[in-house]
Enzyme design. Structure first.
Site, PDB file in Angstrom:
ATOM      1  N   GLU A 289     -18.523 -30.299 -33.773  1.00 11.60           N
ATOM      2  CA  GLU A 289     -18.165 -31.243 -35.115  1.00 11.60           C
ATOM      3  C   GLU A 289     -19.495 -31.979 -35.407  1.00 11.60           C
ATOM      4  OE1 GLU A 289     -15.313 -32.826 -32.026  1.00 11.60           O
ATOM      5  OE2 GLU A 289     -16.871 -33.964 -31.275  1.00 11.60           O
ATOM      6  N   GLY A 291     -21.824 -34.016 -37.965  1.00 10.58           N
ATOM      7  CA  GLY A 291     -21.400 -35.259 -38.824  1.00 10.58           C
ATOM      8  C   GLY A 291     -22.698 -35.303 -39.748  1.00 10.58           C
ATOM      9  N   ARG A 329     -29.763 -48.443 -40.548  1.00  3.77           N
ATOM     10  CA  ARG A 329     -30.370 -47.703 -39.256  1.00  3.77           C
ATOM     11  C   ARG A 329     -31.738 -48.102 -39.099  1.00  3.77           C
ATOM     12  NH1 ARG A 329     -31.108 -42.879 -39.668  1.00  3.77           N
ATOM     13  NH2 ARG A 329     -30.418 -42.663 -37.828  1.00  3.77           N
ATOM     14  N   TYR A 333     -32.157 -48.693 -35.284  1.00  4.01           N
ATOM     15  CA  TYR A 333     -32.674 -47.568 -34.439  1.00  4.01           C
ATOM     16  C   TYR A 333     -34.060 -47.370 -34.680  1.00  4.01           C
ATOM     17  CZ  TYR A 333     -27.735 -46.420 -34.889  1.00  4.01           C
ATOM     18  OH  TYR A 333     -26.287 -46.384 -35.005  1.00  4.01           O
ATOM     19  N   CYS A 360     -31.252 -62.166 -46.103  1.00  4.89           N
ATOM     20  CA  CYS A 360     -31.886 -63.410 -45.573  1.00  4.89           C
ATOM     21  C   CYS A 360     -32.337 -63.114 -44.135  1.00  4.89           C
ATOM     22  CB  CYS A 360     -31.083 -64.540 -45.556  1.00  4.89           C
ATOM     23  SG  CYS A 360     -30.876 -64.865 -47.318  1.00  4.89           S
ATOM     24  N   GLU A 361     -33.133 -62.152 -43.857  1.00  5.21           N
ATOM     25  CA  GLU A 361     -33.603 -61.660 -42.508  1.00  5.21           C
ATOM     26  C   GLU A 361     -34.903 -60.585 -42.378  1.00  5.21           C
ATOM     27  OE1 GLU A 361     -30.128 -60.574 -39.985  1.00  5.21           O
ATOM     28  OE2 GLU A 361     -31.631 -59.109 -38.679  1.00  5.21           O
TER      29      GLU A 361
END
Ligand code: LLP
Length: 432
Positions: A289, A291, A329, A333, A360-361
């Site tokens: 499976e 993805g 992502r 990560y 805002c980061e």
């Protein structure tokens, strides 16, 4: 052709514009606006086919969590794939896409009773059971709605795949499945075999995601066959189906070098055949499976550059019109998606820049260490590679940004896959 990590039909035209399926991305952005996800339909379809070819007689399911939108599920089903869903929402989407129940696998480590009822109503082919409580719930729902669930028991095989901690699932200390080393897998089999409304069709183990080598997959197949042998010895039952999960890695940039789909297929099959021979077992029906490997490489995101800020001696920030709301992502990560200038050739001199979003980061990164032409400026378009998996599906409305549109392109034509969110969509659930 540009080559990995870009979709197979990517090219540059005489004006230096990036094209996908023969269409300049500038034209797509003129029409559908920015930011925009662009899916190379042929690339996605070919990946569905390549997996079926590489894994020969295996059942191949599209792990729809990568991007659970109806249009992609429909294409995957047209290509002969099963669809893996992991919630009522994904199951509902599969229904909308016209996927029949007998081609659906239902996953999740904490499925609710209404979700299991929905699975029964839609006649999903297999439920992947993750816990003892779920076995009880299946038995209870099965009795109530008169349904026998065909299940795969999710095994935690004790394999520590070399990938990011957040996407590792096969090691003993995992929230997923029945841990082999603690005897929980054997206990789950014992319990499941006593139930009336649960039929143990097979075993399942997914060891993690974005895994580059074949070792962990081979080890996974071996452990599952060992368990099959133990089940035969204890119960005289031969397990007929083995699902070895997804997780095959893909290149996000030029440095990434995963093995090919064919190599994954050969390695898993060889490991399975050998382990079955060692234990005197017939070869089970194999299921996989993937993805990410199906949809990520077929997709790019295009953004428009809004500001370029040079901080002499420090760095250059290039801000685009999306960011962590459409691709979490890099922030989550440390993912390094390749990024290129997409509307023109640009200067031959490359500059090290940090591409950021409009949130805002400060963690709102698109690519921390990008190399882009040093004349990059406001109004340019940039393209980010391999954004088809776990970007749209993990998108948010942080800072109330509407989520981008997505288009499918094929042989010079484009069509909407998902429309852009509107400001009205954003406030539709607000109650004054
Ligand atoms: N099967 C199961 C049970 C899974 O949990 C997953 C992914 C797959 C199959 C498909 O794995 P794939 O072939 O896509 O690697 N958000 C993370 C990835 C999370 C993976 C979750 N499970 C990322 O962006 O890297």
């Amino acid at each position: 052709m540009i080559g990995a990590p870009w979709p197979t039909t990517s090219d540059r035209d005489a004006d230096g514009r990036l094209t996908i399926a023969g269409i300049p991305v500038t034209e797509l952005v003129d029409h559908y606006e920015s930011p925009l996800w662009i899916v190379d339909e042929d690339d996605f379809r070919n990946r569905c086919r390549d997996y079926q070819e590489a894994f020969a007689s295996a059942w191949v399911a599209y792990a729809s969590k990568a991007w659970p939108t109806a249009g992609l599920m429909k294409i995957a089903a047209e290509e002969g794939l099963w669809i893996d869903v992991a919630s009522a929402g994904e199951l509902y989407t599969a229904q909308l896409a016209g996927v029949p129940g007998d081609r659906i696998v239902f996953h999740g480590n904490n499925k609710s009773v209404p979700e299991l009822e929905m699975a029964a109503r839609h006649g999903v082919a297999r439920v992947v059971v993750d816990s003892f409580e779920e076995l009880d719930r299946l038995e209870e729902v099965g009795r109530r709605v008169e349904h026998v669930f065909k299940v795969w028991l999710r095994i935690t095989p004790g394999i520590d795949a070399h990938t990011h901690e957040y996407v590792r699932t096969g090691h003993d200390d995992s929230k997923f499945g029945f841990t082999m080393s603690l005897g929980l897998a054997a206990e789950a089999v014992r319990k499941a075999l006593t139930l009336e409304k649960v039929e143990v069709a097979g075993l399942h183990a997914h060891i993690g995601s974005q895994i580059f080598g074949t070792d962990a997959f081979e080890a996974n197949a071996e452990v599952l066959v060992e368990l099959m042998a133990a089940i035969r010895d204890e119960h005289g039952v031969t397990i007929g189906e083995l699902n070895v999960g997804g997780g095959m890695g893909i290149p996000y940039n030029h440095e990434d070098r995963p093995v090919s789909i064919a190599q994954y297929g050969q390695a898993v099959h060889a490991a399975l055949v050998e382990a079955c021979a060692d234990h005197g077992l017939p070869e089970p029906q194999l299921a996989i499976e993937p993805g990410r490997a199906l949809i990520a490489p077929a997709t790019i995101t295009v953004y428009e550059v809004g500001t370029v800020k040079h901080l002499p001696g420090l760095r250059t920030y290039v801000s685009v019109d999306g960011g962590m709301s459409d691709n979490i992502r890099p922030a989550l990560y440390g993912a390094e998606h390749e990024i290129i200038l997409a509307n023109r050739h640009g200067s031959d001199n490359l500059a090290a820049v940090t591409v950021v979003g409009k949130h805002c980061e400060s963690g709102d990164l698109v690519r921390e260490r990008a190399s882009l032409p040093d004349d990059i400026r406001s109004g340019d378009l940039v393209a980010v590679a391999a954004t088809g998996a776990y970007t749209a599906s993990m998108a948010s409305n942080y800072n109330r940004l509407p989520r981008p549109a997505a288009v499918l392109v094929e042989d010079g034509t484009s069509r909407l896959l998902m429309r852009r969110e509107t400001l009205e969509d954003l406030t539709a659930r607000d109650v004054l």
